[in-house]
Design an enzyme around this catalytic site. Structure first.
Site, PDB file in Angstrom:
ATOM      1  N   ASN A   1      -5.463  -1.987  -4.548  1.00  0.00           N
ATOM      2  CA  ASN A   1      -6.604  -1.986  -3.635  1.00  0.00           C
ATOM      3  C   ASN A   1      -6.274  -1.201  -2.372  1.00  0.00           C
ATOM      4  OD1 ASN A   1      -9.175  -2.559  -2.746  1.00  0.00           O
ATOM      5  ND2 ASN A   1      -8.738  -4.664  -2.117  1.00  0.00           N
TER       6      ASN A   1
ATOM      7  N   HIS B   1      -5.418  -9.169   3.194  1.00  0.00           N
ATOM      8  CA  HIS B   1      -4.346  -9.390   4.172  1.00  0.00           C
ATOM      9  C   HIS B   1      -4.874  -9.674   5.568  1.00  0.00           C
ATOM     10  CE1 HIS B   1      -4.458  -4.874   5.348  1.00  0.00           C
ATOM     11  NE2 HIS B   1      -5.432  -5.090   4.492  1.00  0.00           N
ATOM     12  N   ARG B   2      -5.948  -9.001   5.967  1.00  0.00           N
ATOM     13  CA  ARG B   2      -6.431  -9.170   7.333  1.00  0.00           C
ATOM     14  C   ARG B   2      -7.113 -10.525   7.534  1.00  0.00           C
ATOM     15  NH1 ARG B   2      -4.309  -5.185   9.467  1.00  0.00           N
ATOM     16  NH2 ARG B   2      -4.417  -3.079   8.594  1.00  0.00           N
TER      17      ARG B   2
ATOM     18  N   LYS C   1       0.485  -6.523   1.796  1.00  0.00           N
ATOM     19  CA  LYS C   1      -0.218  -5.231   1.704  1.00  0.00           C
ATOM     20  C   LYS C   1       0.113  -4.338   2.887  1.00  0.00           C
ATOM     21  CE  LYS C   1      -5.005  -3.532   1.380  1.00  0.00           C
ATOM     22  NZ  LYS C   1      -4.824  -2.435   0.443  1.00  0.00           N
TER      23      LYS C   1
ATOM     24  N   ASP D   1       0.810  -1.220   0.000  1.00  0.00           N
ATOM     25  CA  ASP D   1       0.000   0.000   0.000  1.00  0.00           C
ATOM     26  C   ASP D   1       0.841   1.265   0.000  1.00  0.00           C
ATOM     27  OD1 ASP D   1      -2.274  -1.538   0.007  1.00  0.00           O
ATOM     28  OD2 ASP D   1      -3.196  -0.531   1.721  1.00  0.00           O
TER      29      ASP D   1
ATOM     30  N   GLU E   1     -11.458  -4.288   1.810  1.00  0.00           N
ATOM     31  CA  GLU E   1     -10.808  -4.984   0.706  1.00  0.00           C
ATOM     32  C   GLU E   1     -11.666  -6.118   0.163  1.00  0.00           C
ATOM     33  OE1 GLU E   1      -7.271  -3.078   2.781  1.00  0.00           O
ATOM     34  OE2 GLU E   1      -9.345  -3.602   3.187  1.00  0.00           O
TER      35      GLU E   1
ATOM     36  N   ASP F   1     -10.619  -2.539  11.701  1.00  0.00           N
ATOM     37  CA  ASP F   1      -9.623  -3.461  11.163  1.00  0.00           C
ATOM     38  C   ASP F   1      -9.248  -4.556  12.157  1.00  0.00           C
ATOM     39  OD1 ASP F   1      -9.570  -2.210   8.743  1.00  0.00           O
ATOM     40  OD2 ASP F   1      -7.743  -1.061   9.114  1.00  0.00           O
TER      41      ASP F   1
END
Length: 421
Positions: free
Chosen positions: A96, A375-376, A401, A54, A326, A298
C-alpha cells in the site's frame, strides 16, 4: 526488534514528557531519491534515509529491475545503476505504498518491455487513472481498467515529448511521477496541471529539489507548469532530512503533556509541507476554529486528535483527498474519536468537525482503536492515550510503514505500554 502484540494499551503518564528524539528520515524524500539514484548513471550514497515497509518495497522493486541497492547501515542506501531499468521477471508488488506505486508507474515507462505495477487490496482502491491518462497522452501505452492498480505499462524505451496535462486534484504524486521520468523524454516535456487544484503542492517542490540534486534541468513554465529537459540524471550523494510527518507526533506529545522534546532540527528547517503543522499544534489549547489541511494532509489525523482536547471546536477543511489515502482518513478519524466518546467528531461533507472538550483529559474511557491498517491512525490515536485512560491501539505493527521505532520512542519517553490481545 521483538514482534509487536495484536494490541497495546497506553497508560497516561500524568506528567510532562521531555527528552531528545531523532525522527526517522523522510519517507517522501527517501522514496524519491531511491528512484532518482536508480535512474542515474553511477553510485549514489543516500544517508539519513528511512528504512521502513514503504521504502523497503521501493528498494526491492528497483532490485527486481536490475539496480544494485545495498544497505551498509540502518540509515544508508548505496545505489548503483547504469541509469536504465530492466524489465522485471514478475509484476512489481508495492503493498500500500502510494509513493512507490505512483512513481514507478511512470518510471517503468522508460524501459523497453511490459511491466505490471500492483499492490495490496487497499492499494487496489487508490486511484491512479489520471496518471495513466497522462502517460497515454505522451504516447505511452498504459492501462488500469479499474482506475486503480494493477497498472500495465507497455514500455518501448521512449517517454515522448511535448506538453502533457494532468489532473492532480486527487494527488500531487501523479505530477511528481511524471516529472521524475520526464528527463528521459525524446525532447523537452512540459508537465502542466489541468486546472489549479492539486493535493499538497509542497510535495512537488520536494520532487523538484531532489531532481535538481541529481542533475535535472527543470524550470517553471508558468503557474502550475514545469518544463523538463531531456538530460537524464547523474549519481550524487544525498542526505535525507528527518520526516516532518513523524515530527507531528512529537510536537503533539509536547503540546498534550506540557513537555519539551528536542528533535535535533528546528521546525522551520524542514522542507516538507507537514512542518506547517508545528505552528498549529503550538497554539494548543487554543487551536484555530478552522484549520485548512490541504497543504499538510498527513498531519491532519495528528491535529484532529490534539484538537479533541482543545478549548473550542475545530473544523478541518480542504481535506477531501484524505478519503483516498491508505484508508478513508476522514471517516477513520471520525469513527475512532466517536469510539472514545460518541459525538466527539462529525463528518460534514468532506469537512471534519471535532467537538473539542478539555474535560476529556484525565477520564477513564476504555476504547479499542481500530487502525484500518493505517500507520497514521495508529500513531495519532496513541496521543489520545497520553490524556485518557483505557486507550488500546489495535494492530500497532502497522506503524512499520513509516516509523518502525514509534512504540520504542514512546517507551523511551517513559510511556507505559501494556500488550493485550
Amino acid at each position: 526488534m521483538q514482534p509487536l502484540p495484536p494490541a497495546l494499551t497506553i497508560t497516561p503518564p500524568n506528567r510532562p514528557l521531555s527528552g531528545r528524539v531523532s525522527p526517522p528520515g523522510s519517507k517522501s524524500i527517501t522514496n524519491r531519491v531511491l528512484l532518482l539514484a536508480a535512474l542515474a548513471n553511477g553510485t549514489s550514497r543516500l544517508t539519513g534515509a528511512l528504512k521502513s515497509k514503504d521504502t523497503t518495497l521501493m528498494a526491492r522493486a528497483l532490485r527486481e529491475m536490475g539496480v544494485t541497492v545495498e544497505e551498509p547501515d540502518a540509515t544508508t542506501f548505496l545505489v548503483t545503476s547504469d541509469g536504465k531499468l530492466r524489465t522485471p521477471a514478475a509484476p512489481l508488488f508495492l503493498g500500500n505504498a502510494g509513493t512507490a506505486t505512483r512513481f514507478l508507474t511512470a518510471a517503468v515507462a522508460t524501459l523497453d518491455g511490459t511491466v505490471i505495477v500492483d499492490g495490496d487490496d487497499e492499494m487496489r482502491l487508490r486511484p491512479i487513472g489520471p496518471l495513466v491518462d497522462a502517460l497515454n497522452a505522451l504516447g505511452i501505452s498504459a492501462e488500469a481498467p479499474s482506475g486503480c492498480p494493477p497498472v500495465t505499462i507497455y514500455g518501448t524505451g521512449r517517454f515522448g515529448k511535448g506538453r502533457v496535462e494532468i489532473d492532480a486534484s486527487l494527488s500531487s504524486q501523479y505530477v511528481s511521477a511524471l516529472l521524475m521520468a520526464a528527463p528521459f523524454g525524446d525532447g523537452p516535456i512540459e508537465v502542466a496541471l489541468a486546472g489549479k487544484d492539486i493535493g499538497a503542492r509542497g510535495y512537488v517542490d520536494l520532487t523538484l529539489a531532489a531532481m535538481r540534486a541529481f542533475g535535472a534541468d527543470v524550470t517553471e513554465a508558468g503557474d502550475g507548469a514545469w518544463l523538463v529537459q531531456s538530460t537524464g540524471y547523474h549519481a550524487t550523494d544525498f542526505h535525507v532530512e528527518p520526516d516532518a510527518s513523524a515530527a507531528t507526533y512529537l510536537w503533539g506529545i509536547e503540546a498534550l503533556t506540557g513537555g519539551t522534546i528536542d528533535l535535533g532540527v528546528a521546525a522551520d528547517a524542514f522542507t516538507q509541507p507537514d512542518a506547517a503543522a508545528q505552528a498549529v499544534i503550538a497554539s494548543y489549547p487554543n487551536m484555530p476554529a478552522v484549520i485548512d489541511g490541504s497543504q499538510m494532509q498527513d498531519a491532519v489525523p495528528t491535529l484532529a486528535v490534539v484538537a479533541a482536547f482543545n478549548n473550542m471546536p475545530v473544523r478541518f477543511v480542504g481535506i477531501a483527498n484524505l478519503r483516498v489515502k491508505e484508508t478513508d482518513r476522514i471517516r477513520a478519524v471520525a469513527n475512532e474519536l466517536n469510539r472514545i466518546r460518541p459525538g466527539l467528531a462529525t463528518e460534514e461533507g468532506d469537512d471534519l468537525l471535532v467537538a473539542s472538550d478539555p474535560a476529556l483529559a484525565g477520564q477513564n474511557l476504555p476504547a479499542r482503536i481500530e487502525t484500518y491498517h493505517d500507520h497514521r491512525i495508529a500513531m495519532s490515536f496513541a496521543l489520545a492515550g497520553l490524556k485518557i485512560a483505557g486507550i488500546t491501539i489495535l494492530d500497532p505493527a502497522c506503524t512499520g510503514k513509516t516509523y518502525p521505532q514509534y512504540w520504542d520512542m514512546l517507551e523511551g519517553l517513559g510511556v507505559k505500554l501494556t500488550p493485550s490481545n
